[in-house]
Enzyme design. Structure first.
Site, mmCIF file in Angstrom:
data_model
loop_
_atom_site.group_PDB
_atom_site.id
_atom_site.type_symbol
_atom_site.label_atom_id
_atom_site.label_comp_id
_atom_site.label_asym_id
_atom_site.label_seq_id
_atom_site.Cartn_x
_atom_site.Cartn_y
_atom_site.Cartn_z
ATOM 1 N N LYS A 68 32.422 -55.828 47.422
ATOM 2 C CA LYS A 68 32.846 -57.226 47.561
ATOM 3 C C LYS A 68 33.468 -57.690 46.253
ATOM 4 O O LYS A 68 33.443 -56.986 45.242
ATOM 5 C CB LYS A 68 31.662 -58.139 47.898
ATOM 6 N N SER A 118 36.109 -55.482 55.590
ATOM 7 C CA SER A 118 35.686 -56.740 54.967
ATOM 8 C C SER A 118 36.485 -57.089 53.718
ATOM 9 O O SER A 118 36.443 -58.228 53.266
ATOM 10 C CB SER A 118 34.196 -56.672 54.614
#
Length: 269
Positions: A147, A95
Site C-alpha cells: 500500500k 488494489s
C-alpha cells in the site's frame, strides 16, 4: 734370423693390436659423442614437455579461477543482496492499480524499512498486521500486502467522503498523480490519528483496496506497525513493458503541516 723375424712379426702384431685398439677407442669416442648428442636432445625434449605440462596446468588453473570470478562470486553477491538488502515480490491484486498491475514484480529496499526511514507517499510492503487477509485468497498465498503511506506518526488523516479530498493535518492533498483514474479518494468518511510506531496506508485503487480504512476494528485502529514493514518499493522490474521506478510523489505532501506529535493511542477525531 728366424727369431728376429719372429720378434718382428710379434712386434708387428703388437703394433697392429695397438692400431686396432686405437681405432676401437676412436670409434668408441665417436659413439660416445653421438650418445651425448642424443642424450642432450632427449633431455631438451623432456624439459620442453615438462614446461608444456606446467603451462597446461596453469591454463586449467586460470579457467577455474575465471569460473569462480564470473559465476560463483556473482551468485553469492546476489544471494547476499537478496537476503539483506533487497526484497522481491509479486503483486497479487488490483488494489494498487494503475501504479502496480496484477503480476507485476517489484523490488524493495529492506534497509529503508529497517532504519524506519519511511515517508508519506512511500509504497511499502508489510506483513499482515492483524489478519487483514483472512478470507482473502492471494495468488501466491503470501501474507504480505502493499500500500501507499499517507500518514506517519503524529499525523491526522481524514476525509469527508463522496469525492472530497483526503486531508493530512488539515491540509487537503491532490492525489491525482497516483490515484486510479475515475476513482474517488474515499467513498466514505473517516478520521484517524496515527500513533507512535504506526503508519496509515491506502491503496491507489481506493475502490478495490481493503486498506487502513476498512480495519478500524482490528485493535490498532487500522494502522500498520512500522515493525511489520519489510521493504519500501523501489521499482517494477518485470514484466518488461511495466518496468519503471516507483515515486513517493513527495510533492503531493509538500504543503502538509508538520505533525503535532503522536499520541499513545489512535481514535476517531
Amino acid at each position: 734370423m728366424d727369431d728376429l723375424d719372429t720378434m718382428r712379426a710379434v712386434a708387428g702384431t703388437d703394433d697392429d693390436k695397438r692400431e686396432d685398439e686405437g681405432a676401437m677407442t676412436g670409434a668408441a669416442s665417436g659413439n660416445g659423442a653421438d650418445d651425448g648428442k642424443a642424450s642432450g636432445k632427449g633431455s631438451r625434449r623432456r624439459r620442453k614437455k615438462h614446461a608444456q605440462d606446467e603451462d597446461d596446468a596453469q591454463g586449467v588453473g586460470v579457467t577455474l579461477r575465471e569460473i569462480l570470478n564470473w559465476l560463483v562470486v556473482p551468485v553469492l553477491i546476489v544471494v547476499v543482496l537478496r537476503c539483506f538488502v533487497f526484497g522481491m515480490y509479486v503483486i497479487p491484486s488490483g488494489s494498487m492499480e494503475t501504479t502496480l498491475e496484477i503480476n507485476d514484480r517489484v523490488v524493495t529496499s529492506r534497509i529503508a524499512a529497517e532504519r524506519g526511514d519511511i515517508k508519506r507517499g512511500d509504497v511499502i510492503v508489510f506483513e499482515d498486521p492483524a489478519d487483514w487477509l483472512t478470507g482473502t485468497a492471494t495468488q501466491d498465498g503470501s501474507d504480505y500486502l502493499i500500500k501507499r503511506v499517507i500518514g506517519v506518526p503524529g499525523d491526522v488523516v481524514a476525509c469527508d467522503g463522496d469525492g472530497a479530498p483526503v486531508t493530512v493535518n488539515g491540509m487537503a492533498i491532490d492525489e491525482s498523480s497516483y490515484l486510479k483514474a475515475g476513482v474517488e479518494p474515499s467513498e466514505f468518511s473517516f478520521s484517524v490519528t496515527v500513533t507512535d510506531g504506526n503508519l496509515f496506508v491506502l491503496g491507489d485503487n481506493r475502490a478495490n483496496s481493503a486498506d487502513s480504512r476498512y480495519h478500524r476494528q482490528d485493535g490498532n485502529d487500522g494502522l500498520v506497525p512500522e515493525s511489520k514493514v519489510v521493504g519500501v518499493a523501489l521499482a517494477v522490474y518485470w514484466p518488461f513493458a511495466d518496468m519503471k521506478t516507483l515515486q513517493n510523489h513527495e510533492d503531493v505532501f509538500a504543503n502538509v503541516p508538520a505533525a503535532s506529535g503522536a499520541s499513545s493511542s489512535g481514535g476517531t477525531q
